[in-house]
Design a protein around this motif. Sequence first.
Motif, short mmCIF file in Angstrom:
data_model
loop_
_atom_site.label_atom_id
_atom_site.label_comp_id
_atom_site.label_asym_id
_atom_site.label_seq_id
_atom_site.Cartn_x
_atom_site.Cartn_y
_atom_site.Cartn_z
N ASP A 278 0.83 -1.20 0.00
CA ASP A 278 0.00 0.00 0.00
C ASP A 278 0.86 1.26 0.00
OD1 ASP A 278 -2.22 -1.63 0.06
OD2 ASP A 278 -2.58 -1.38 2.22
N THR B 238 0.93 4.87 -2.90
CA THR B 238 0.27 6.07 -2.36
C THR B 238 1.07 7.30 -2.78
OG1 THR B 238 1.51 5.85 -0.28
CG2 THR B 238 -0.69 4.88 -0.36
N ASN C 119 -3.45 -3.04 -5.20
CA ASN C 119 -3.26 -1.92 -6.12
C ASN C 119 -3.97 -2.20 -7.44
OD1 ASN C 119 -0.95 -3.84 -5.89
ND2 ASN C 119 -0.21 -2.83 -7.73
#
Length: 430
Positions: A312, A316, A401
């Motif tokens: 993650d 980002t 993702n």
Amino acid sequence: MSTLIKNAQILQAEQLTEQDILIDDGRIKAIGHDLNQAYGPADHVICAADRFVTPGLVDVHVHLRDPGLTAKETIETGTMAAAHGGFTTIGAMPNVDPVPDTPEKIALMMARNAEKAHVHVEQYASITKNRVGDELVDFDGVKQAGAFAVSNDGSGVQTAGTMYQAMLGVAKAGLTLAAHVEDDSLTYGGVMNAGPVADKLGLPGILGISESAQIARDVMLAEASGVHYHVCHVSTAESVRVIRDAKRAGINVTCEVSPHHLLLTDADITMDNPMLKMNPPLRSPKDRAALIAGLLDGTIDMIATDHAPHTDEQKTGSMQTAAFGITGLETAFATLYTAFVKTRILTLSQLIDLMSTNPAKLFGLKQAGRLAVGMPADLAIIDLKHDYEIKANQMFSKGHNSPFIGWHVSGNVLMTLVDGQVVYGKDQQA
């Protein structure tokens, strides 16, 4: 142990027909009606009424990230994601740490895959040592150790002389060379497709010719060397044109397209969104139209996900700093079925050819891609009728993702069997 799949909808002569499938000792023993009468009762029965049963899907382009990058994915999680998506055979790319660039490393990879995988894993070796540079690997050696193809995926081979010598060695060894086509001198540090959308967002763009120019170079080298040259993740109209012309000239070239390049374009990037950062990038609507045309006329041979999980944290922030890549194994069939089969752009038979039969045939995987008596019982049972929502918390991949989370689609994989054993199933009665 024998298993009987009752009332399955299977493709015969491009039509769905209801048949029973008898599995014994991991292989398909019979397909037909009233099999109990001919063979006696089975040990286990799966009711597949109104469900589509297909040969297991085949994806020749998957990143398992194992060893060395296991925060992103592992053999266990990646192959469970494959099973969740209906895939029973996958090709594992070599951009891991250490890179499988020697026979000894390939042998270790093969042993790890056999021990930990939930589906069949075919292993790539790299083209060059450490997957970059100009020093070639021992192609005969890595083939003897179990590699089914070679690739420097993630990096284009920059030097024509290196690629030509590699092609000569790969052809002699009887392998396939799967090329990540990207001329680094034409990417200019880009993070998305070069064009009006990138300009509007103020983001650096990647030129389409960084891909097509290297394909143009490589098809001439492939003709001279006689290698089976396979182009990974084709994304531009010019690339399709070059490959089409090469095929017409009799050059032994095949290619794949990724689901995201068929489903999305750079017009879908309305803000700086790292979930839409991939390499090659999403291209223009004109490019997408050319990819679909290439599927329909046979220029593009297969669909491969380029499943590329990341943590993650790595997906980002801004596209300028986030990692390239999205996941695909768990969303590919449903999104493509919904977008192309339900809209009658493709038939169901064509989609299965592109996602199973063709990749198995063209990569020489003789035990995959067909639902037939005597073949391994590698099957997926799919609900084509009911919509469902793609949810991150239902994924088996470590990577979430995906731009397709939240999409409502049809084509839900209910159960996947590998060698006759259920490796994924929402319940025991599909």
